[in-house]
Motif scaffolding. Structure first.
Motif, PDB file in Angstrom:
ATOM      1  N   GLY A 232      79.531 133.008  66.784  1.00  0.00           N
ATOM      2  CA  GLY A 232      78.325 133.806  66.589  1.00  0.00           C
ATOM      3  C   GLY A 232      78.385 135.158  67.263  1.00  0.00           C
ATOM      4  O   GLY A 232      77.395 135.609  67.847  1.00  0.00           O
ATOM      5  N   ILE A 233      79.530 135.796  67.203  1.00  0.00           N
ATOM      6  CA  ILE A 233      79.691 137.086  67.890  1.00  0.00           C
ATOM      7  C   ILE A 233      79.038 138.190  67.061  1.00  0.00           C
ATOM      8  O   ILE A 233      79.528 138.565  65.996  1.00  0.00           O
ATOM      9  CB  ILE A 233      81.180 137.411  68.118  1.00  0.00           C
ATOM     10  N   HIS A 234      77.927 138.708  67.539  1.00  0.00           N
ATOM     11  CA  HIS A 234      77.256 139.834  66.897  1.00  0.00           C
ATOM     12  C   HIS A 234      77.759 141.160  67.462  1.00  0.00           C
ATOM     13  O   HIS A 234      77.770 142.175  66.762  1.00  0.00           O
ATOM     14  CB  HIS A 234      75.747 139.743  67.112  1.00  0.00           C
ATOM     15  N   PHE A 235      78.129 141.126  68.743  1.00  0.00           N
ATOM     16  CA  PHE A 235      78.501 142.348  69.455  1.00  0.00           C
ATOM     17  C   PHE A 235      79.410 141.908  70.593  1.00  0.00           C
ATOM     18  O   PHE A 235      79.091 140.962  71.320  1.00  0.00           O
ATOM     19  CB  PHE A 235      77.228 143.017  69.995  1.00  0.00           C
ATOM     20  N   THR A 236      80.540 142.572  70.764  1.00  0.00           N
ATOM     21  CA  THR A 236      81.495 142.118  71.768  1.00  0.00           C
ATOM     22  C   THR A 236      81.218 142.711  73.154  1.00  0.00           C
ATOM     23  O   THR A 236      80.536 143.720  73.296  1.00  0.00           O
ATOM     24  CB  THR A 236      82.926 142.494  71.380  1.00  0.00           C
ATOM     25  N   THR A 237      81.806 142.065  74.136  1.00  0.00           N
ATOM     26  CA  THR A 237      81.708 142.544  75.518  1.00  0.00           C
ATOM     27  C   THR A 237      82.297 143.947  75.644  1.00  0.00           C
ATOM     28  O   THR A 237      81.742 144.813  76.325  1.00  0.00           O
ATOM     29  CB  THR A 237      82.436 141.568  76.450  1.00  0.00           C
ATOM     30  N   ALA A 238      83.419 144.198  74.969  1.00  0.00           N
ATOM     31  CA  ALA A 238      84.067 145.510  75.053  1.00  0.00           C
ATOM     32  C   ALA A 238      83.202 146.606  74.453  1.00  0.00           C
ATOM     33  O   ALA A 238      83.134 147.724  74.987  1.00  0.00           O
ATOM     34  CB  ALA A 238      85.423 145.470  74.349  1.00  0.00           C
ATOM     35  N   LEU A 239      82.531 146.316  73.339  1.00  0.00           N
ATOM     36  CA  LEU A 239      81.666 147.335  72.730  1.00  0.00           C
ATOM     37  C   LEU A 239      80.479 147.652  73.631  1.00  0.00           C
ATOM     38  O   LEU A 239      80.072 148.815  73.748  1.00  0.00           O
ATOM     39  CB  LEU A 239      81.186 146.870  71.354  1.00  0.00           C
ATOM     40  N   ARG A 240      79.920 146.634  74.284  1.00  0.00           N
ATOM     41  CA  ARG A 240      78.813 146.896  75.208  1.00  0.00           C
ATOM     42  C   ARG A 240      79.301 147.726  76.392  1.00  0.00           C
ATOM     43  O   ARG A 240      78.603 148.631  76.864  1.00  0.00           O
ATOM     44  CB  ARG A 240      78.202 145.584  75.695  1.00  0.00           C
ATOM     45  N   ALA A 241      80.506 147.433  76.869  1.00  0.00           N
ATOM     46  CA  ALA A 241      81.072 148.216  77.973  1.00  0.00           C
ATOM     47  C   ALA A 241      81.250 149.674  77.563  1.00  0.00           C
ATOM     48  O   ALA A 241      80.947 150.596  78.341  1.00  0.00           O
ATOM     49  CB  ALA A 241      82.406 147.615  78.404  1.00  0.00           C
ATOM     50  N   LYS A 242      81.721 149.874  76.339  1.00  0.00           N
ATOM     51  CA  LYS A 242      81.907 151.238  75.833  1.00  0.00           C
ATOM     52  C   LYS A 242      80.591 151.989  75.747  1.00  0.00           C
ATOM     53  O   LYS A 242      80.472 153.129  76.196  1.00  0.00           O
ATOM     54  CB  LYS A 242      82.591 151.163  74.464  1.00  0.00           C
ATOM     55  N   ASP A 243      79.580 151.348  75.179  1.00  0.00           N
ATOM     56  CA  ASP A 243      78.278 151.996  75.034  1.00  0.00           C
ATOM     57  C   ASP A 243      77.665 152.327  76.391  1.00  0.00           C
ATOM     58  O   ASP A 243      77.054 153.386  76.573  1.00  0.00           O
ATOM     59  CB  ASP A 243      77.315 151.106  74.240  1.00  0.00           C
ATOM     60  N   ALA A 244      77.811 151.396  77.344  1.00  0.00           N
ATOM     61  CA  ALA A 244      77.274 151.638  78.683  1.00  0.00           C
ATOM     62  C   ALA A 244      77.971 152.824  79.333  1.00  0.00           C
ATOM     63  O   ALA A 244      77.323 153.666  79.978  1.00  0.00           O
ATOM     64  CB  ALA A 244      77.414 150.384  79.539  1.00  0.00           C
ATOM     65  N   ALA A 245      79.280 152.908  79.156  1.00  0.00           N
ATOM     66  CA  ALA A 245      80.022 154.039  79.729  1.00  0.00           C
ATOM     67  C   ALA A 245      79.585 155.356  79.098  1.00  0.00           C
ATOM     68  O   ALA A 245      79.422 156.373  79.795  1.00  0.00           O
ATOM     69  CB  ALA A 245      81.523 153.823  79.537  1.00  0.00           C
ATOM     70  N   TYR A 246      79.386 155.373  77.785  1.00  0.00           N
ATOM     71  CA  TYR A 246      78.898 156.573  77.111  1.00  0.00           C
ATOM     72  C   TYR A 246      77.506 156.955  77.626  1.00  0.00           C
ATOM     73  O   TYR A 246      77.198 158.140  77.806  1.00  0.00           O
ATOM     74  CB  TYR A 246      78.819 156.347  75.600  1.00  0.00           C
ATOM     75  N   ALA A 247      76.665 155.954  77.847  1.00  0.00           N
ATOM     76  CA  ALA A 247      75.315 156.237  78.340  1.00  0.00           C
ATOM     77  C   ALA A 247      75.359 156.853  79.731  1.00  0.00           C
ATOM     78  O   ALA A 247      74.638 157.821  80.022  1.00  0.00           O
ATOM     79  CB  ALA A 247      74.488 154.947  78.362  1.00  0.00           C
ATOM     80  N   LEU A 248      76.212 156.325  80.590  1.00  0.00           N
ATOM     81  CA  LEU A 248      76.310 156.864  81.947  1.00  0.00           C
ATOM     82  C   LEU A 248      76.834 158.302  81.932  1.00  0.00           C
ATOM     83  O   LEU A 248      76.356 159.147  82.701  1.00  0.00           O
ATOM     84  CB  LEU A 248      77.219 155.979  82.790  1.00  0.00           C
ATOM     85  N   ALA A 249      77.795 158.562  81.054  1.00  0.00           N
ATOM     86  CA  ALA A 249      78.308 159.936  80.941  1.00  0.00           C
ATOM     87  C   ALA A 249      77.201 160.883  80.502  1.00  0.00           C
ATOM     88  O   ALA A 249      77.102 162.020  80.977  1.00  0.00           O
ATOM     89  CB  ALA A 249      79.471 159.974  79.951  1.00  0.00           C
ATOM     90  N   MET A 250      76.341 160.418  79.601  1.00  0.00           N
ATOM     91  CA  MET A 250      75.237 161.247  79.124  1.00  0.00           C
ATOM     92  C   MET A 250      74.222 161.514  80.235  1.00  0.00           C
ATOM     93  O   MET A 250      73.701 162.624  80.349  1.00  0.00           O
ATOM     94  CB  MET A 250      74.551 160.577  77.944  1.00  0.00           C
TER      95      MET A 250
END
Length: 290
Positions: A232-250
């Motif tokens: 039931g993988i809707h969203f992976t751990t790696a994608l969440r890590a990527k999005d969080a990193a982009y948010a912090l950079a912003m």
């Protein structure tokens, strides 16, 4: 605008949107890095393309759903990229969750070539998108948004216009960072409950009806309790890590400190480095066992 659309990408979210478009009578020509993923879509009526440029040929609208900045840069601006094949006035709808800085740069490149860029990340899981329950988070000029509104209406149930290009991404990145906070905190709750010997089913039930329940938590707590992070993988751990990193950079662009978001980002970054990146987000609980 015609009902012929070029599509870049066929991941989980993209596939769901393509299926929705096909069900609404759109002609979709699609490219994906792994061609075999296109077979089920071709069976539904989509046309498989051998390059992003081919997908962008003879269409008024192109939709992109890429994993990150590097992938988006390649499909739009790289060799055999979509930009070189677009006819004047084409509308580029970018639904990927990308970094704020890259979105602004990509919009400039596409606009400079005589086209229209729509910042259009989405919320929802693949099942929501396929059912037409997508929420589009738009950054665009009002007139540009009006041009593509029929497509958005056919594929989603709400369009939220935040302002100019980039503003949709601002909200989406912080929205996804908040999701990281919710999931990381829920993992701590479940880890302590397990250690204390609490019944997992009871923990899941009370969490689901409590004031602190969230959509992100509700999707991940069952996996945390069962220890099954492969289904039931809707969203992976790696994608969440990527999005969080982009948010912090912003947030640094705005001179802001977000320590809670930073802590959650660290949890997902650690989980990804520990080899859990391709698993469901519930896998972050595994980083707490030590």
């Amino acid at each position: 605008m015609t009902k012929k659309i070029g599509f870049l990408g066929a991941g989980r979210m993209a596939t769901a949107m393509i299926k929705r478009l096909l069900s609404k009578g759109y002609q979709v020509q699609v490219w994906n890095r792994s061609p075999d993923k296109l077979d089920p879509l071709v069976a539904l009526g989509a046309v498989a393309c051998v390059s992003p440029a081919m997908a962008a040929t003879d269409v008024d609208t192109i939709i992109s759903f890429m994993a990150d900045d590097n992938a988006a840069k390649a499909v739009w601006l790289g060799e055999n990229g979509a930009l070189a094949a677009m006819h004047p006035g084409t509308v580029a709808i970018e639904c990927s969750t990308l970094s704020h800085g890259f979105v602004l740069d990509l919009a400039k490149a596409i606009s400079a070539a005589g086209h229209t860029y729509i910042d259009a990340p989405v919320t929802g899981i693949p099942a929501d998108i396929e059912a037409g329950n997508t929420i589009f988070l738009i950054g665009a000029e009002p007139a540009d948004l009006d041009r593509i509104r029929p497509i958005l209406t056919d594929t989603g149930n709400r369009t939220v216009h935040f302002g100019p290009v980039g503003s949709g991404t601002v909200y989406k990145l912080m929205h996804n960072l908040l999701g990281a906070v919710h999931i990381a905190a829920a993992a701590e709750l479940v880890a302590v409950a397990k250690k204390a010997g609490l019944d997992g089913a009871t923990v899941a039930e009370i969490f689901s009806i409590g004031a602190n329940a969230s959509a992100s938590g509700l999707m991940t707590v069952p996996g945390m309790i069962s220890g099954n992070h492969n289904e039931g993988i809707h969203f992976t751990t790696a994608l969440r890590a990527k999005d969080a990193a982009y948010a912090l950079a912003m947030t640094k662009e705005y001179g802001l400190s977000v320590p809670v978001g930073q802590a959650a980002s660290d949890v997902f970054e650690t989980a990804t480095k520990d080899g859990l990146g391709d698993l469901a987000q519930s896998a972050v609980i595994e980083t707490l066992k030590s």
